[in-house]
Every structure is written in structure tokens, then in C-alpha cells.
Design a protein around this motif. Structure first.
Motif, PDB file in Angstrom:
ATOM      1  N   SER A 108       0.729  -1.341  -0.061  1.00 45.82           N
ATOM      2  CA  SER A 108      -0.034   0.117   0.008  1.00 45.82           C
ATOM      3  C   SER A 108       0.851   1.175  -0.099  1.00 45.82           C
ATOM      4  CB  SER A 108      -0.852   0.143   1.223  1.00 45.82           C
ATOM      5  OG  SER A 108      -0.172  -0.053   2.243  1.00 45.82           O
ATOM      6  N   ALA A 109       0.175   2.272  -0.591  1.00 42.73           N
ATOM      7  CA  ALA A 109       1.092   3.699  -0.658  1.00 42.73           C
ATOM      8  C   ALA A 109       0.115   4.644  -0.723  1.00 42.73           C
ATOM      9  CB  ALA A 109       2.004   3.524  -1.702  1.00 42.73           C
ATOM     10  N   THR A 110       0.526   5.792  -0.045  1.00 45.39           N
ATOM     11  CA  THR A 110      -0.343   6.928   0.080  1.00 45.39           C
ATOM     12  C   THR A 110       0.584   8.291  -0.392  1.00 45.39           C
ATOM     13  OG1 THR A 110      -1.776   6.121   2.081  1.00 45.39           O
ATOM     14  CG2 THR A 110      -1.939   8.544   1.156  1.00 45.39           C
ATOM     15  N   THR A 111      -0.180   8.793  -1.391  1.00 41.73           N
ATOM     16  CA  THR A 111       0.871   9.977  -2.107  1.00 41.73           C
ATOM     17  C   THR A 111      -0.232  11.408  -2.096  1.00 41.73           C
ATOM     18  OG1 THR A 111       2.070   8.352  -3.193  1.00 41.73           O
ATOM     19  CG2 THR A 111       2.229  10.853  -3.725  1.00 41.73           C
ATOM     20  N   ASP A 112       0.252  12.450  -1.558  1.00 38.09           N
ATOM     21  CA  ASP A 112      -0.267  13.615  -1.875  1.00 38.09           C
ATOM     22  C   ASP A 112       0.472  14.364  -3.213  1.00 38.09           C
ATOM     23  OD1 ASP A 112      -1.767  13.494   0.375  1.00 38.09           O
ATOM     24  OD2 ASP A 112      -0.170  14.158   1.863  1.00 38.09           O
TER      25      ASP A 112
ATOM     26  N   THR B  57      -5.163  13.559  -2.660  1.00 35.01           N
ATOM     27  CA  THR B  57      -4.537  12.252  -1.773  1.00 35.01           C
ATOM     28  C   THR B  57      -4.900  11.241  -2.510  1.00 35.01           C
ATOM     29  OG1 THR B  57      -4.826  13.411   0.089  1.00 35.01           O
ATOM     30  CG2 THR B  57      -4.485  11.032   0.509  1.00 35.01           C
TER      31      THR B  57
ATOM     32  N   SER C 141      -4.218   7.104  -2.784  1.00 38.44           N
ATOM     33  CA  SER C 141      -4.006   5.888  -2.047  1.00 38.44           C
ATOM     34  C   SER C 141      -4.179   4.477  -2.943  1.00 38.44           C
ATOM     35  CB  SER C 141      -4.929   5.723  -0.760  1.00 38.44           C
ATOM     36  OG  SER C 141      -6.395   5.604  -1.340  1.00 38.44           O
ATOM     37  N   MET C 142      -3.300   3.611  -2.729  1.00 38.85           N
ATOM     38  CA  MET C 142      -3.226   2.587  -3.703  1.00 38.85           C
ATOM     39  C   MET C 142      -2.943   1.095  -2.673  1.00 38.85           C
ATOM     40  SD  MET C 142      -0.403   1.805  -6.962  1.00 38.85           S
ATOM     41  CE  MET C 142       0.913   1.718  -5.708  1.00 38.85           C
ATOM     42  N   ASP C 143      -3.671   0.280  -3.042  1.00 41.90           N
ATOM     43  CA  ASP C 143      -3.616  -1.156  -2.388  1.00 41.90           C
ATOM     44  C   ASP C 143      -3.404  -1.858  -3.361  1.00 41.90           C
ATOM     45  OD1 ASP C 143      -3.702  -0.296   0.637  1.00 41.90           O
ATOM     46  OD2 ASP C 143      -5.812   0.322  -0.092  1.00 41.90           O
TER      47      ASP C 143
ATOM     48  N   MET D 138      -7.191   1.760  -6.355  1.00 45.59           N
ATOM     49  CA  MET D 138      -6.709   2.966  -6.309  1.00 45.59           C
ATOM     50  C   MET D 138      -7.686   3.930  -6.090  1.00 45.59           C
ATOM     51  SD  MET D 138      -3.606   2.769  -9.113  1.00 45.59           S
ATOM     52  CE  MET D 138      -2.867   4.374  -8.940  1.00 45.59           C
ATOM     53  N   GLU D 139      -7.585   4.945  -5.286  1.00 44.12           N
ATOM     54  CA  GLU D 139      -8.741   6.026  -4.833  1.00 44.12           C
ATOM     55  C   GLU D 139      -7.949   7.180  -4.717  1.00 44.12           C
ATOM     56  OE1 GLU D 139     -10.577   4.832  -1.155  1.00 44.12           O
ATOM     57  OE2 GLU D 139     -11.533   2.984  -2.210  1.00 44.12           O
TER      58      GLU D 139
ATOM     59  N   ASP E 188       7.028   5.922  -0.835  1.00 42.14           N
ATOM     60  CA  ASP E 188       6.207   5.527   0.576  1.00 42.14           C
ATOM     61  C   ASP E 188       5.266   4.458   0.292  1.00 42.14           C
ATOM     62  OD1 ASP E 188       7.250   7.856   1.711  1.00 42.14           O
ATOM     63  OD2 ASP E 188       5.482   9.113   1.298  1.00 42.14           O
TER      64      ASP E 188
END
Length: 259
Positions: A52-56, A61, A63-65, A78-79, A177
Motif C-alpha cells: 500500500s502507498a499514500t501520496t499527496d 491524496t 491511495s493505492m492497495d 486506487m482511490e 512511501d
């Protein structure tokens, strides 16, 4: 039998040889080995790798799983939050394309290490079936133990480096990240491997003890000796070597007169 005739002592039968452990123990060990085989086979098709990763980015924002099974099939979710007005459709299309790209890349580049655990699960299942057969229980115990040992070694290697096992190192390092690790399916595979190893080891130990017990004499003392049988009414005691056995009394006759 007529009165006055000696009784024949019963011939003691040889004690049964304990060539296999009791059926309840074998059934229990076979059941545990069967459950272990199911864990090895079934959960090879579930998540072995998750990340998983979260990027701004630009006020949004992202988010990927992602997840990859032991057979190399991947999924991605991805959201995007805080999407500017008017860009929803474009962002959603871009996210859908990113998800499909990951799935296609996993199908093309990922390895399939789950094949090994499926094969080892079938070996453990065969050992569990042989454990239920008394004459083949020793072979079943050995097959289960060896299959469990091989599966345990393989599962530990996969858990220690799921990215390397699945060939996901290059794909997962693209996002910042990004955190990844072994998936829940791989942990259950490891559990199945440990159960198979424990069941096989206990079966081998139990069979070894039963084999030693089967070779021990049934009665304490000299080998082949049996406890003295109590004399029954009318039974003539055995004569000593060199002596003639006493003659049985004649029916209706007088007792012998002393000389």
C-alpha cells in the motif's frame, strides 16, 4: 471330559505385535495432516504479497492497495481524494488505467511459487491417507514428515522475501512511501506447513515407540515364559523327570492295599 482325567492347560497365544499406533491416534494425526494439506493447497491461490502507498500530489491524496496471489495473479485498488471540480472523470479514468496496468504487469512478470506449495500439499495429503491404513502407516508417517519439512522450509523462504519470491521488486519500487509484506494467504500456508511437520513428526515418534513395545516380551521374566496356571479339580500334577506318572484310579475298584 470325564472325572479323573487330567485337564489340558490352555495354550497361551503369542501377544499381538504392535506394528502401528492405536487407530484413534492414527486418525487424529491423519486429520491434522489433512487440514495442513488443505491449508497448503487452498491458500496458495490467495494473497501472498500485499502493499500500500499514500501520496499527496497537487492537493489530492492518492491511495493505492495491491495484492498478488501465490499463482501470480494481481489486483489493485486506487482511490483519489480532494479531486478538483471538473476533473473527476479524468482522474477516475487514470486510476482505472493504473489498476489495469498493475494487473497486466503482475500476470506477465510475476512468478508462481504457489505451485511448489500445492505439490507439497498433495504430498502431505497422500501421507495423511496412508496413515489411515495400518499396514502402510509407517510410510504415511514418513511421507507426511518429509512433505511438512519441505513445505516449512519453502514457506519460511517465501515469507522472508515475498517480493523476491513473486518477482515484484521492480514493480513495487515505483511508488513513493510504498510498504509491502507477506499477504495473509502466505501466513496460512506457513501455518499449514508447520502443522504437517508436527503431525508427521509425532506419527514417526509414535510408530517408533509402538515398534519397540511390540518387540518386548509379554510377561516379565525369561523370554517366552508364561505365569503358572492354577491347577483345576481332578488335574494330575506334572511328574518330575525320571518318575512315572501315578496311575489314575480305576472306576468301581478298591483302593490298593498296603504291602
Amino acid at each position: 471330559m470325564t472325572n479323573g482325567q487330567p485337564l489340558q492347560p490352555p495354550v497361551p497365544s503369542a501377544p499381538p505385535t504392535a506394528s502401528s499406533p492405536p487407530s484413534t491416534i492414527r486418525t487424529l494425526l491423519a486429520a491434522v495432516a489433512g487440514i495442513a494439506a488443505l491449508l497448503l493447497i487452498v491458500f496458495s491461490f490467495f494473497s501472498w504479497y500485499s502493499g500500500s502507498a499514500t501520496t499527496d500530489k497537487a492537493g489530492m491524496t492518492i491511495s493505492m492497495d495491491v495484492s498478488v496471489t501465490g499463482m501470480g495473479s494481481g489486483t489493485a485498488d486506487m482511490e483519489v481524494a480532494n479531486v478538483p471540480a471538473g476533473l473527476e472523470n479524468a482522474i477516475n479514468k487514470q486510476m482505472a488505467k493504473g489498476e489495469q496496468d498493475f494487473v497486466d504487469s503482475a500476470a506477465e512478470k510475476s512468478k508462481k511459487p504457489g505451485i511448489w506449495t500445492v505439490v507439497l500439499g498433495l504430498v502431505v495429503a497422500a501421507g495423511a491417507a496412508l496413515l489411515m491404513i495400518g499396514g502402510l502407516s509407517r510410510i504415511g508417517a514418513l511421507v507426511t514428515a518429509l512433505g511438512g519439512l519441505a513445505a516449512t522450509i519453502a514457506a519460511i523462504v517465501f515469507v522472508s522475501d515475498p517480493e523476491g519470491a513473486l518477482g515484484m521488486k521492480d514493480q513495487s519500487s515505483q511508488a513513493e512511501d510504498f510498504s509491502s509484506g507477506a499477504g495473509w494467504g502466505l501466513w496460512l500456508v506457513l501455518l499449514g506447513a508447520l502443522l504437517a511437520l508436527a503431525a508427521g513428526g509425532l506419527a514417526v515418534a509414535t510408530l517408533a515407540r509402538s515398534g519397540r513395545a511390540g518387540r518386548a516380551p509379554a510377561v516379565a521374566g525369561a523370554p517366552g515364559a508364561y505365569p503358572d496356571q492354577p491347577q483345576q479339580f481332578g488335574q494330575v500334577p506334572p511328574s518330575q523327570p525320571g518318575e512315572f506318572p501315578p496311575a489314575p484310579p480305576q472306576q468301581g475298584g478298591y483302593p490298593p492295599q498296603p504291602q
